[in-house]
Design an enzyme around this catalytic site. Structure first.
Site, PDB file in Angstrom:
ATOM      1  N   ASP A   1      40.378  37.897  47.496  1.00  0.00           N
ATOM      2  CA  ASP A   1      41.018  37.725  46.089  1.00  0.00           C
ATOM      3  C   ASP A   1      40.044  36.954  45.454  1.00  0.00           C
ATOM      4  O   ASP A   1      39.987  37.299  44.307  1.00  0.00           O
ATOM      5  CB  ASP A   1      42.288  37.091  46.493  1.00  0.00           C
ATOM      6  CG  ASP A   1      43.277  37.623  47.546  1.00  0.00           C
ATOM      7  OD1 ASP A   1      44.091  38.559  47.110  1.00  0.00           O
ATOM      8  OD2 ASP A   1      43.040  37.388  48.691  1.00  0.00           O
TER       9      ASP A   1
ATOM     10  N   GLU B   1      43.189  41.624  36.628  1.00  0.00           N
ATOM     11  CA  GLU B   1      43.238  43.125  37.216  1.00  0.00           C
ATOM     12  C   GLU B   1      44.441  43.913  36.938  1.00  0.00           C
ATOM     13  O   GLU B   1      45.832  43.365  36.935  1.00  0.00           O
ATOM     14  CB  GLU B   1      43.204  42.900  38.592  1.00  0.00           C
ATOM     15  CG  GLU B   1      43.026  44.401  39.399  1.00  0.00           C
ATOM     16  CD  GLU B   1      43.050  44.654  40.620  1.00  0.00           C
ATOM     17  OE1 GLU B   1      42.027  44.850  41.304  1.00  0.00           O
ATOM     18  OE2 GLU B   1      44.008  44.052  41.510  1.00  0.00           O
TER      19      GLU B   1
ATOM     20  N   ASP C   1      42.792  37.719  39.996  1.00  0.00           N
ATOM     21  CA  ASP C   1      43.330  38.798  41.048  1.00  0.00           C
ATOM     22  C   ASP C   1      44.450  38.503  41.285  1.00  0.00           C
ATOM     23  O   ASP C   1      44.794  37.483  42.011  1.00  0.00           O
ATOM     24  CB  ASP C   1      42.276  39.028  42.181  1.00  0.00           C
ATOM     25  CG  ASP C   1      42.468  40.147  42.896  1.00  0.00           C
ATOM     26  OD1 ASP C   1      43.264  41.215  42.746  1.00  0.00           O
ATOM     27  OD2 ASP C   1      42.448  39.792  44.328  1.00  0.00           O
TER      28      ASP C   1
END
Length: 165
Positions: free
Chosen positions: A140, A67, A7
């Site tokens: 996260d 991501e 992330d």
């Protein structure tokens, strides 16, 4: 096979490594990379890249899931986060780790069946699927594990399509 979920961020980069054996997925390790806001952006990005190399060296993932950034509420930080994401992609590419990218909507749909699932719903699914004793923190880290799970599910689906199952 090991999958590294990431992330991206500038201050905090969540990461998680899954071991995938057939239908069994196990969280091998997870955590986050933190950088100081007092450092120049170039030093923060270099620190993210160095730490990511160490994580990859230690856990030897063959594939990674990162991501995609497609919508960002804070216009001031979107460029810095995009630059950090670029450093992450470059680091993984130079290490020879096969990359896949997913939007938050794809990740949510993969884990809950609903692309607009709440963050808490996602975290509960991650804890349940991976049989963790608690929800990984900060958020996260949970997001990174969700990205790895999404990729594992996507690979399974793609393999089924190839075999016409």
């Amino acid at each position: 096979m090991r999958i590294l979920g990431i992330d991206p961020g500038t201050a905090t980069v969540g990461w998680g490594v899954l071991e995938v054996n057939g239908n069994t997925m196990t969280a091998i390790a997870y955590g986050h990379i933190s950088t100081s806001p007092a450092l120049p952006l170039s030093e923060r990005i270099a620190e993210i890249s160095r730490d990511l190399r160490e994580i990859a060296k230690r856990y030897t993932p063959s594939e990674a899931s990162v991501e995609k950034i497609f919508f960002f509420k804070n216009q001031k930080t979107v460029i810095a986060v995009s630059q950090a994401r670029g450093a992450i992609l470059l680091t993984l590419q130079t290490l020879g780790i096969r990359l896949s990218e997913y939007t938050p909507l794809q990740v949510k749909q993969s884990l809950t069946g609903y692309g607009r699932a709440e963050k808490k719903q996602m975290q509960i699914m991650i804890k349940s699927i991976l049989k963790l004793s608690e929800i990984p923190k900060p958020d996260d880290v949970a997001d990174a594990l969700a990205l790895a799970l999404c990729h594992a599910n996507s690979r399974t689906y793609q393999n089924m399509l190839k075999q016409n199952i």
